[in-house]
Design a protein around this motif. Structure first.
Motif, short mmCIF file in Angstrom:
data_model
loop_
_atom_site.label_atom_id
_atom_site.label_comp_id
_atom_site.label_asym_id
_atom_site.label_seq_id
_atom_site.Cartn_x
_atom_site.Cartn_y
_atom_site.Cartn_z
N ALA A 148 38.56 38.60 43.91
CA ALA A 148 37.39 39.54 44.26
C ALA A 148 37.67 39.95 45.37
N LEU A 149 38.01 39.20 46.54
CA LEU A 149 38.13 40.11 47.76
C LEU A 149 39.26 40.97 47.89
N GLY A 153 39.82 46.35 49.27
CA GLY A 153 41.02 47.16 49.68
C GLY A 153 41.27 48.16 48.55
N ASP A 154 41.16 47.99 47.42
CA ASP A 154 41.02 48.73 46.32
C ASP A 154 40.48 49.80 46.32
N ALA A 202 32.31 41.99 42.18
CA ALA A 202 33.00 41.13 42.92
C ALA A 202 32.55 40.35 44.02
N GLU A 203 31.63 41.25 44.81
CA GLU A 203 30.82 40.43 45.83
C GLU A 203 29.94 39.59 45.55
N ARG A 204 29.08 39.72 44.51
CA ARG A 204 28.33 38.82 43.80
C ARG A 204 28.83 37.46 43.17
N THR A 205 29.98 37.70 42.82
CA THR A 205 30.80 36.65 42.27
C THR A 205 31.19 35.64 43.41
N ALA A 216 31.63 36.74 55.31
CA ALA A 216 31.58 35.71 56.22
C ALA A 216 32.58 34.63 55.75
N LEU A 217 33.54 35.15 55.07
CA LEU A 217 34.74 34.29 54.73
C LEU A 217 35.83 34.65 55.26
N GLN A 218 36.50 33.68 55.88
CA GLN A 218 37.55 33.67 56.79
C GLN A 218 38.90 33.32 55.82
N LEU A 219 39.45 34.17 54.83
CA LEU A 219 40.58 34.04 53.99
C LEU A 219 41.70 34.91 54.54
#
Length: 219
Positions: A148-149, A153-154, A202-205, A216-219
């Motif tokens: 999703a993340l 970039g895509d 994707a953001e909703r998922t 907010a995610l640090q991946l």
């Protein structure tokens, strides 16, 4: 439509969302082929298939509403059910965009709507957007947060190709006239919007799975 348990209802919603997402992705692939190759019958099949997309969206909303009414889910389950309603609406709008592309193809068939000077670039641009639709469908099926993340970039790539199309239409190589430029501008907008919808799905998922917004995610 009622199932025996909340878990079964949620599983059914996920399966139906996956089916809807795949239908939309297939519609956009076919509409694009019709657009680029001037294939009238393929365009007509996309247009004729839009009511089935609308019907599936309505069935998802009905099951989700019934699930909330009967089971009163909370926490992650509630996020999942509400997101199903929102995602189904988003997917229906994506299906409408595929129908608009197919209608443009039908108006010009058996000729391609895209002028030869822009054909290669538009093929790359539309392919990148369609790949995002397919990836968002995979995200809905698998709830893969990493996948999703990637869509952000895509989307940057799609935006860059969109800008290249505009540069072409306003540059010296463009000799196809204003009507062709108007057609291509509108079509490019459809594909840019489909990419935005894919990112939103994707953001909703990500939020459904993690309870946090992607930024907010640090991946």
């Amino acid at each position: 439509m009622r199932r025996e348990t909340l878990e079964e209802n949620i599983a059914s919603l996920q399966a139906m969302l996956g089916e809807l997402a795949e239908s939309v992705a297939a519609a956009f692939r076919s509409a694009t082929t019709a657009l680029l190759d001037g294939r009238l019958r393929m365009a007509e099949r996309v247009i004729e298939g839009d009511p089935a997309i609308d019907d599936l969206r309505a069935r998802i909303e009905a099951l989700a509403t019934e699930t909330i009414t009967i089971f009163a889910p909370v926490g992650p389950d509630m996020r999942t059910v509400v997101a199903a309603i929102q995602s189904a609406h988003e997917l229906e709008r994506m299906g409408d965009l595929a129908q608009h592309v197919a209608e443009a193809a039908r108006r010009r068939a058996p000729h391609s709507v895209v002028p030869a000077v822009a054909h290669e670039l538009f093929t790359e641009f539309s392919g990148a957007a369609i790949a995002m639709v397919a990836k968002s469908a995979a995200v809905l099926r698998t709830r893969n947060v990493i996948l999703a993340l990637e869509l952000e970039g895509d989307d940057d790539r799609v935006d860059a190709l969109h800008a290249e199309l505009f540069a072409l239409m306003f540059g010296e190589r463009w000799t196809c006239g204003i009507p062709a430029a108007v057609d291509l501008t509108l079509l490019a907008r459809f594909y840019e919007r489909i990419a935005d919808h894919a990112v939103a799905l994707a953001e909703r998922t990500v939020f459904v799975v993690t309870g946090r917004h992607p930024e907010a995610l640090q991946l």
